[in-house]
Design an enzyme around this catalytic site. Sequence first.
Site, PDB file in Angstrom:
ATOM      1  N   ASP A  31       7.616   8.639  42.998  1.00 52.61           N
ATOM      2  CA  ASP A  31       7.342   9.257  44.294  1.00 52.61           C
ATOM      3  C   ASP A  31       5.945   8.832  44.732  1.00 52.61           C
ATOM      4  OD1 ASP A  31       5.582  10.759  42.856  1.00 52.61           O
ATOM      5  OD2 ASP A  31       6.512  12.687  43.265  1.00 52.61           O
TER       6      ASP A  31
ATOM      7  N   ASP B 212      17.390  13.723  43.315  1.00 53.39           N
ATOM      8  CA  ASP B 212      16.579  14.081  42.156  1.00 53.39           C
ATOM      9  C   ASP B 212      16.255  15.560  42.277  1.00 53.39           C
ATOM     10  OD1 ASP B 212      14.338  13.678  44.273  1.00 53.39           O
ATOM     11  OD2 ASP B 212      13.325  14.646  42.591  1.00 53.39           O
TER      12      ASP B 212
ATOM     13  N   CYS C 103      32.574  19.074  27.155  1.00 51.28           N
ATOM     14  CA  CYS C 103      31.299  18.364  27.357  1.00 51.28           C
ATOM     15  C   CYS C 103      30.964  17.544  26.107  1.00 51.28           C
ATOM     16  CB  CYS C 103      30.180  19.363  27.641  1.00 51.28           C
ATOM     17  SG  CYS C 103      28.575  18.552  27.832  1.00 51.28           S
TER      18      CYS C 103
ATOM     19  N   CYS D 187      28.087  16.387  25.183  1.00 51.04           N
ATOM     20  CA  CYS D 187      26.662  16.408  24.815  1.00 51.04           C
ATOM     21  C   CYS D 187      26.432  17.078  23.455  1.00 51.04           C
ATOM     22  CB  CYS D 187      25.826  17.088  25.913  1.00 51.04           C
ATOM     23  SG  CYS D 187      25.577  18.849  25.701  1.00 51.04           S
TER      24      CYS D 187
ATOM     25  N   CYS E   1      26.721  20.878  23.037  1.00 52.21           N
ATOM     26  CA  CYS E   1      28.063  21.445  22.991  1.00 52.21           C
ATOM     27  C   CYS E   1      28.755  21.210  21.642  1.00 52.21           C
ATOM     28  CB  CYS E   1      28.883  20.941  24.178  1.00 52.21           C
ATOM     29  SG  CYS E   1      28.265  21.677  25.725  1.00 52.21           S
TER      30      CYS E   1
ATOM     31  N   HIS F 236      22.132  19.419  27.916  1.00 49.08           N
ATOM     32  CA  HIS F 236      23.431  19.834  28.465  1.00 49.08           C
ATOM     33  C   HIS F 236      23.414  19.810  29.997  1.00 49.08           C
ATOM     34  CE1 HIS F 236      27.161  21.802  29.310  1.00 49.08           C
ATOM     35  NE2 HIS F 236      26.482  22.557  30.162  1.00 49.08           N
TER      36      HIS F 236
HETATM   37 ZN    ZN Z   1      27.133  20.069  26.921  1.00 52.70          ZN
END
Ligand code: ZN
Length: 411
Positions: free
Chosen positions: A128, A301, A339, A341, A344, A369
Amino acid sequence: MLAKSYACLKSWDSGPAPIDEIIAQTTFRFRMAYSQRFPFQKIAEDPTTSARRGILNLPHGQVQTPAFMPVGTQGTVKGLTIDQIEATGADIILGNTYHLSLRPGSELIAELGGLHGFMGWDRPILTDSGGFQIFSLGDMTKVSEQGATFKSHLDGSTVHLRPEDSVRIQQELGSDIAMVLDHVVALPAGVDQVRDAMERSLRWAQRCQDSRSRSQQAMFGIVQGGLDPGLRQQSAEGLQRIGFDGYAIGGLSVGEEPAEMYRMLEVVCPVLPTDQPRYLMGVGRPIDLVEGVARGVDMFDCVMPTRNGRNALAFTADGPLRMRNQCHARDESPIEADCPCVACRHSRAYIRHLFQADEMLGPTLLSIHNLTFYQRLMARARQAIERGDYGSFLLDQRRRLMDANAGQEPV
Ligand SMILES: [Zn+2]
């Protein structure tokens, strides 16, 4: 596109043309030059909404759009290693000119290989311009035609930031996309104040464009104009006359209602070039991303997934969960069953325990997550556009996210 360009050149050569036409054609030629330097390939357009699916080509790689960019303010997405950021599915991250220029300093970062070398991230980075942070400092900032003057939040020293300084710093940081320095005003504001800031932003945008010297760096203009459709349109057209590699929509999500923000997107997106990327700055909630994509936005963003993650709030397809709540104490299920990730792989009970015990792994896991959730949402949006049914995806997301959000808005 080549045929269009050829037609443009043909008419250019066929004798005197009215001045408006000459300006329009000149603008078109410049725009072609900019859009070709960092090509934005459009893969699909949704038939019932303004959603677009594309690929943005940058010096450090490709960005699949619509895209969400995690915010790495201080050269770090807070609490996450670069491998963890990459595993969430992010193609591009954001770095912060204001913070990095004060500490450790852009010259030092340049010496150590630019922001890519310094932080070890070899994929695209957007920086930015510092405009929004100056705005955030409020009364501590003085804005003149020359630039902004403010006190460093680190040591209280006086700092001057002109458009040319912002470009130099971003060139030293070596980001793939630099942003022009803009003058952001808090909303609501009087129309004269909003017009002054918009017109100053256009003059600053021209100075940014004039002072750039790094060829391997795209530069985006930023559309300002508050909630005034006429000013927004003037800003978008003025920026295109200067010519940029992409266009951002700034000064939104600063206190207005979501419906007002969506209305401004409906004003601005149709007057931006169809063959260049559009970036809605600092937005936002999952539903805002889905609504923004429907109106033709390609990039977003926001600190929301990481800031909320650090505060024990987990995003799910059916709305957010507050992980400190007692109801999770014996819950063996993961935050989201489908999920992929690392968070999880644990139970909700374990995640709750980490926050209750003030363990640093809790904020890290929930940031992972939440970023994975945002990236999966964008991936599903891209697939819906490719299938040509973004309209039904939008309706489904409205029902899920709005119902679930009622009464428990993310912070
Ligand atoms: Zn997750």
